[in-house]
Design an enzyme around this catalytic site. Sequence first.
Site, mmCIF file in Angstrom:
data_model
loop_
_atom_site.group_PDB
_atom_site.id
_atom_site.type_symbol
_atom_site.label_atom_id
_atom_site.label_comp_id
_atom_site.label_asym_id
_atom_site.label_seq_id
_atom_site.Cartn_x
_atom_site.Cartn_y
_atom_site.Cartn_z
ATOM 1 N N ASP A 223 -7.009 -14.050 -44.792
ATOM 2 C CA ASP A 223 -7.016 -14.691 -46.107
ATOM 3 C C ASP A 223 -8.481 -15.064 -46.366
ATOM 4 O OD1 ASP A 223 -7.097 -16.539 -48.141
ATOM 5 O OD2 ASP A 223 -5.388 -17.715 -47.414
ATOM 6 N N VAL A 224 -9.087 -14.454 -47.396
ATOM 7 C CA VAL A 224 -10.535 -14.643 -47.594
ATOM 8 C C VAL A 224 -10.911 -16.070 -47.989
ATOM 9 C CG1 VAL A 224 -11.031 -12.229 -48.155
ATOM 10 C CG2 VAL A 224 -10.462 -13.849 -50.011
ATOM 11 N N ASN B 69 -14.119 -7.924 -52.495
ATOM 12 C CA ASN B 69 -13.263 -7.438 -53.574
ATOM 13 C C ASN B 69 -12.015 -8.284 -53.813
ATOM 14 O OD1 ASN B 69 -11.894 -5.153 -55.267
ATOM 15 N ND2 ASN B 69 -10.480 -5.569 -53.580
ATOM 16 N N TYR C 86 -9.087 -17.165 -64.201
ATOM 17 C CA TYR C 86 -9.650 -15.860 -63.813
ATOM 18 C C TYR C 86 -11.042 -15.670 -64.422
ATOM 19 C CZ TYR C 86 -9.892 -10.810 -63.013
ATOM 20 O OH TYR C 86 -10.284 -9.546 -62.612
ATOM 21 N N LYS D 20 -14.730 -15.194 -62.517
ATOM 22 C CA LYS D 20 -15.611 -14.031 -62.666
ATOM 23 C C LYS D 20 -16.945 -14.424 -63.321
ATOM 24 C CE LYS D 20 -12.772 -11.171 -60.720
ATOM 25 N NZ LYS D 20 -13.066 -10.599 -59.390
HETATM 26 C C1 BGC Z 1 -8.372 -7.749 -65.088
HETATM 27 C C2 BGC Z 1 -7.357 -6.809 -65.725
HETATM 28 C C3 BGC Z 1 -7.786 -6.459 -67.142
HETATM 29 C C4 BGC Z 1 -9.241 -6.030 -67.201
HETATM 30 C C5 BGC Z 1 -9.725 -5.828 -68.626
HETATM 31 C C6 BGC Z 1 -9.726 -7.131 -65.201
HETATM 32 O O1 BGC Z 1 -10.693 -7.915 -64.542
HETATM 33 O O2 BGC Z 1 -7.998 -7.994 -63.740
HETATM 34 O O3 BGC Z 1 -6.088 -7.414 -65.740
HETATM 35 O O4 BGC Z 1 -6.975 -5.408 -67.623
HETATM 36 O O5 BGC Z 1 -10.054 -6.979 -66.565
HETATM 37 O O6 BGC Z 1 -9.345 -6.871 -69.475
#
Ligand code: BGC
Length: 266
Positions: free
Chosen positions: A65-66, A92, A164, A168
């Site tokens: 588990d990272v 990743n 998310y 990122k």
């Molecule tokens: C997400 C995907 C999405 C894509 C473009 C990715 O980083 O994990 O679910 O389709 O970005 O929106």
Amino acid sequence: MEKLLANQVALITGASSGIGYGVAKALADAGAAVVLNYHSHAEPDEKLADEIEKAGGSAIAIHADVSNPAQVANLFEASRARFGGIDIVVANAGLQKDSAFADMTLDDWQLVLSTNLTGQFLTCQAAVKEFRRRGPTTVSKALGKIICMSSVHEVIPWAGHVNYAASKGGIQMFMKSLAQEVAPERIRVNSIAPGAIRTRINQDAWDSQAALDKLLQLIPYRRVGAVEDIGKAAVWLASDESDYVVGTTLFVDGGMTLYPGFSNNG
Ligand code: BGC
């Protein structure tokens, strides 16, 4: 002709499915021995390791588990025990836990941040220490290469996915700051930012015609990406062909970051 990554060892986290699986295959095809890290599902990586070995390559599947420091340490130790050293690390492993902002639980926020961002911190820290321990080699000009798996959402805001997108967006500055810090040691750190790549993570976005039509409106090149598109980019970024590429995010997205909404408007 000698393969591009011959005699090198690559470790890929989150290699049991999707982009990680595709990248692992591509690096192995390019001649690297591969460490396939998985979290929940051992079987795909054990099968892939077997296939690679049968085809004359070298591969091992290792659980970790990272987001867990002890498990990441064990992952690197086991890789070292098997292959002696590591040349390429692809950070990743990542996941989505989507929900409207007001409904997002703290657990879903923390799970995504601890896998996608803290997981890359722990993986890259172990990688830098391992590159230093092993020292220079003749197989590559760099002391080591790190590829962070980012996303177009390091720059494109994404309603309903604040955890998310925050992870990122974090990777963008994490990668650049780390790249700046370790470049003098000839450690190259870069990111790949995939757009919509056909995997399980975004299945809802492409598995019906209506969804696909909608998705294609966001992609000027008008096709959904394949994991092989990312695999090829990873091979290049991991190889000496990109030896002067340092601290860059390579967008592999069919033009998704080109503000397609403006192509007929604005
Ligand atoms: C997400 C995907 C999405 C894509 C473009 C990715 O980083 O994990 O679910 O389709 O970005 O929106």
